[in-house]
Motif scaffolding. Sequence first.
Motif, mmCIF file in Angstrom:
data_model
loop_
_atom_site.group_PDB
_atom_site.id
_atom_site.type_symbol
_atom_site.label_atom_id
_atom_site.label_comp_id
_atom_site.label_asym_id
_atom_site.label_seq_id
_atom_site.Cartn_x
_atom_site.Cartn_y
_atom_site.Cartn_z
ATOM 1 N N ALA A 12 0.834 -1.192 0.000
ATOM 2 C CA ALA A 12 0.000 0.000 0.000
ATOM 3 C C ALA A 12 0.873 1.248 0.000
ATOM 4 O O ALA A 12 2.033 1.209 0.424
ATOM 5 N N MET A 13 0.299 2.326 -0.475
ATOM 6 C CA MET A 13 0.938 3.635 -0.413
ATOM 7 C C MET A 13 -0.009 4.584 0.304
ATOM 8 O O MET A 13 -1.191 4.654 -0.035
ATOM 9 N N VAL A 14 0.519 5.288 1.286
ATOM 10 C CA VAL A 14 -0.234 6.312 1.998
ATOM 11 C C VAL A 14 0.263 7.646 1.456
ATOM 12 O O VAL A 14 1.474 7.900 1.432
ATOM 13 N N LEU A 15 -0.668 8.487 1.021
ATOM 14 C CA LEU A 15 -0.310 9.744 0.378
ATOM 15 C C LEU A 15 -0.962 10.917 1.099
ATOM 16 O O LEU A 15 -2.070 10.789 1.618
ATOM 17 N N TRP A 16 -0.286 12.072 1.099
ATOM 18 C CA TRP A 16 -0.864 13.287 1.659
ATOM 19 C C TRP A 16 -0.187 14.497 1.052
ATOM 20 O O TRP A 16 0.875 14.411 0.459
ATOM 21 N N LEU A 17 -0.848 15.639 1.188
ATOM 22 C CA LEU A 17 -0.331 16.922 0.714
ATOM 23 C C LEU A 17 0.006 17.796 1.895
ATOM 24 O O LEU A 17 -0.689 17.789 2.912
ATOM 25 N N ASP A 18 1.066 18.565 1.754
ATOM 26 C CA ASP A 18 1.425 19.589 2.734
ATOM 27 C C ASP A 18 1.781 20.824 1.927
ATOM 28 O O ASP A 18 2.869 20.902 1.363
ATOM 29 N N GLY A 19 0.835 21.734 1.839
ATOM 30 C CA GLY A 19 1.011 22.884 0.954
ATOM 31 C C GLY A 19 1.003 22.395 -0.484
ATOM 32 O O GLY A 19 0.095 21.704 -0.908
ATOM 33 N N GLU A 20 2.039 22.716 -1.222
ATOM 34 C CA GLU A 20 2.145 22.274 -2.613
ATOM 35 C C GLU A 20 2.991 21.013 -2.762
ATOM 36 O O GLU A 20 3.182 20.524 -3.859
ATOM 37 N N LEU A 54 7.208 1.400 8.283
ATOM 38 C CA LEU A 54 8.367 1.758 9.097
ATOM 39 C C LEU A 54 8.221 3.147 9.700
ATOM 40 O O LEU A 54 8.826 3.450 10.717
ATOM 41 N N SER A 55 7.421 4.003 9.069
ATOM 42 C CA SER A 55 7.231 5.382 9.525
ATOM 43 C C SER A 55 5.794 5.599 9.969
ATOM 44 O O SER A 55 4.880 4.939 9.487
ATOM 45 N N SER A 56 5.605 6.552 10.851
ATOM 46 C CA SER A 56 4.242 6.894 11.258
ATOM 47 C C SER A 56 3.605 7.779 10.198
ATOM 48 O O SER A 56 4.288 8.450 9.432
ATOM 49 N N VAL A 57 2.289 7.765 10.142
ATOM 50 C CA VAL A 57 1.542 8.630 9.232
ATOM 51 C C VAL A 57 1.407 9.975 9.931
ATOM 52 O O VAL A 57 0.719 10.073 10.949
ATOM 53 N N PRO A 58 2.065 11.033 9.421
ATOM 54 C CA PRO A 58 2.154 12.296 10.154
ATOM 55 C C PRO A 58 0.979 13.253 9.982
ATOM 56 O O PRO A 58 1.042 14.375 10.464
ATOM 57 N N VAL A 59 -0.064 12.835 9.292
ATOM 58 C CA VAL A 59 -1.194 13.730 9.047
ATOM 59 C C VAL A 59 -2.487 13.069 9.505
ATOM 60 O O VAL A 59 -2.606 11.846 9.500
ATOM 61 N N PRO A 60 -3.473 13.851 9.890
ATOM 62 C CA PRO A 60 -4.741 13.257 10.321
ATOM 63 C C PRO A 60 -5.610 12.783 9.161
ATOM 64 O O PRO A 60 -6.441 11.905 9.332
ATOM 65 N N VAL A 61 -5.429 13.353 7.956
ATOM 66 C CA VAL A 61 -6.256 13.011 6.792
ATOM 67 C C VAL A 61 -5.347 12.860 5.576
ATOM 68 O O VAL A 61 -4.437 13.653 5.379
ATOM 69 N N GLY A 62 -5.604 11.835 4.765
ATOM 70 C CA GLY A 62 -4.824 11.613 3.554
ATOM 71 C C GLY A 62 -5.544 10.638 2.650
ATOM 72 O O GLY A 62 -6.765 10.497 2.726
ATOM 73 N N ALA A 63 -4.784 9.935 1.817
ATOM 74 C CA ALA A 63 -5.357 8.948 0.901
ATOM 75 C C ALA A 63 -4.498 7.690 0.954
ATOM 76 O O ALA A 63 -3.307 7.759 1.237
#
Length: 96
Positions: free
Chosen positions: A20-28, A50-59
């Motif tokens: 799986a891929m977890v994706l998110w935007l931060d600004g541009e 291996l990493s935490s998901v650093p945002v509350p909302v993403g895809a």
Amino acid sequence: MKDKREEKRRSERRAAWSRAMVLWLDGEQSYTIRGHVRDISAEGCSVVSLSSVPVPVGAIAAPDLDLSARFQVAHTRREGLLQVTGLRFLASMPAN
């Protein structure tokens, strides 16, 4: 007395192990974390990475499961070197 480990989810989950891929935007800027879906239900899934998901909302996208959905982080915990993140889908998925 009820068992504390009794399932409290609204929909039944099924075991999985799919990339799986977890994706998110931060600004541009856009960011991606790669991991594996460990289990999935109509309401959400858990992702091991291996990493935490650093945002509350993403895809999230998991092509082998035909999954592409927006999510909200429901919980996160560390298991050794791995991060387990529970995701609640923000749009309903079709039932199979």
